[in-house]
Design a protein around this motif. Structure first.
Motif, mmCIF file in Angstrom:
data_model
loop_
_atom_site.group_PDB
_atom_site.id
_atom_site.type_symbol
_atom_site.label_atom_id
_atom_site.label_comp_id
_atom_site.label_asym_id
_atom_site.label_seq_id
_atom_site.Cartn_x
_atom_site.Cartn_y
_atom_site.Cartn_z
ATOM 1 N N MET A 90 -20.908 36.186 -14.147
ATOM 2 C CA MET A 90 -21.180 37.510 -13.577
ATOM 3 C C MET A 90 -19.911 38.346 -13.435
ATOM 4 N N GLY A 91 -18.777 37.812 -13.842
ATOM 5 C CA GLY A 91 -17.518 38.533 -13.724
ATOM 6 C C GLY A 91 -16.900 38.446 -12.341
ATOM 7 N N VAL A 92 -17.365 37.496 -11.547
ATOM 8 C CA VAL A 92 -16.859 37.293 -10.190
ATOM 9 C C VAL A 92 -15.849 36.152 -10.220
ATOM 10 N N LYS A 93 -14.754 36.313 -9.495
ATOM 11 C CA LYS A 93 -13.740 35.255 -9.433
ATOM 12 C C LYS A 93 -13.861 34.534 -8.100
ATOM 13 N N ILE A 94 -13.787 33.203 -8.143
ATOM 14 C CA ILE A 94 -13.827 32.385 -6.934
ATOM 15 C C ILE A 94 -12.635 31.431 -6.992
ATOM 16 N N ALA A 95 -11.925 31.328 -5.874
ATOM 17 C CA ALA A 95 -10.726 30.481 -5.846
ATOM 18 C C ALA A 95 -10.541 29.889 -4.454
ATOM 19 N N LEU A 96 -9.827 28.774 -4.400
ATOM 20 C CA LEU A 96 -9.485 28.119 -3.136
ATOM 21 C C LEU A 96 -7.971 28.033 -3.021
ATOM 22 N N THR A 97 -7.467 28.294 -1.821
ATOM 23 C CA THR A 97 -6.053 28.061 -1.525
ATOM 24 C C THR A 97 -5.985 27.313 -0.201
ATOM 25 N N SER A 98 -4.918 26.574 -0.015
ATOM 26 C CA SER A 98 -4.791 25.789 1.207
ATOM 27 C C SER A 98 -3.359 25.832 1.704
ATOM 28 N N LYS A 99 -3.208 25.907 3.035
ATOM 29 C CA LYS A 99 -1.895 25.874 3.662
ATOM 30 C C LYS A 99 -1.895 24.764 4.698
ATOM 31 N N GLU A 100 -0.887 23.925 4.611
ATOM 32 C CA GLU A 100 -0.788 22.794 5.530
ATOM 33 C C GLU A 100 -0.744 23.276 6.978
ATOM 34 N N GLY A 101 -1.563 22.675 7.803
ATOM 35 C CA GLY A 101 -1.601 23.015 9.207
ATOM 36 C C GLY A 101 -2.378 24.281 9.528
ATOM 37 N N VAL A 102 -2.841 24.991 8.497
ATOM 38 C CA VAL A 102 -3.568 26.241 8.700
ATOM 39 C C VAL A 102 -5.027 26.075 8.290
ATOM 40 N N GLY A 103 -5.237 25.637 7.057
ATOM 41 C CA GLY A 103 -6.599 25.434 6.568
ATOM 42 C C GLY A 103 -6.754 25.898 5.133
#
Length: 80
Positions: free
Chosen positions: A49-62
């Motif tokens: 559908m032309g939508v971008k999905i991504a995950l990022t993570s920071k230690e101690g933050v989430g």
């Protein structure tokens, strides 16, 4: 390998088909986990559908899930 590097490695895998972070949730006598298809299907459908999905993570933050929707000329004109 430190814990945070391990988490980053897992984030790179969560969109893979049949991948489950917690192997203890695999289907045994009582089903407690899924098939590991949810995020891979979400990514495939969103990309179609032309939508971008991504995950990022920071230690101690989430972990943060980012979903970007394309802006069409019609939608952009609504803000004018």
């Amino acid at each position: 390998m430190n814990r945070f590097r391990y988490i980053l490695m897992l984030i790179n895998c969560v969109f893979d088909r049949f991948y489950r972070v917690d192997k203890a949730r695999s289907r045994g006598e009582e089903p407690v986990g899924g098939a590991g298809l949810g995020l891979s299907l979400a990514k495939e459908i969103s990309e179609a559908m032309g939508v971008k999905i991504a995950l990022t993570s920071k230690e101690g933050v989430g972990t943060t899930v980012t979903i970007e929707f394309p802006v069409t000329k019609e939608i952009a004109s609504l803000n004018s």
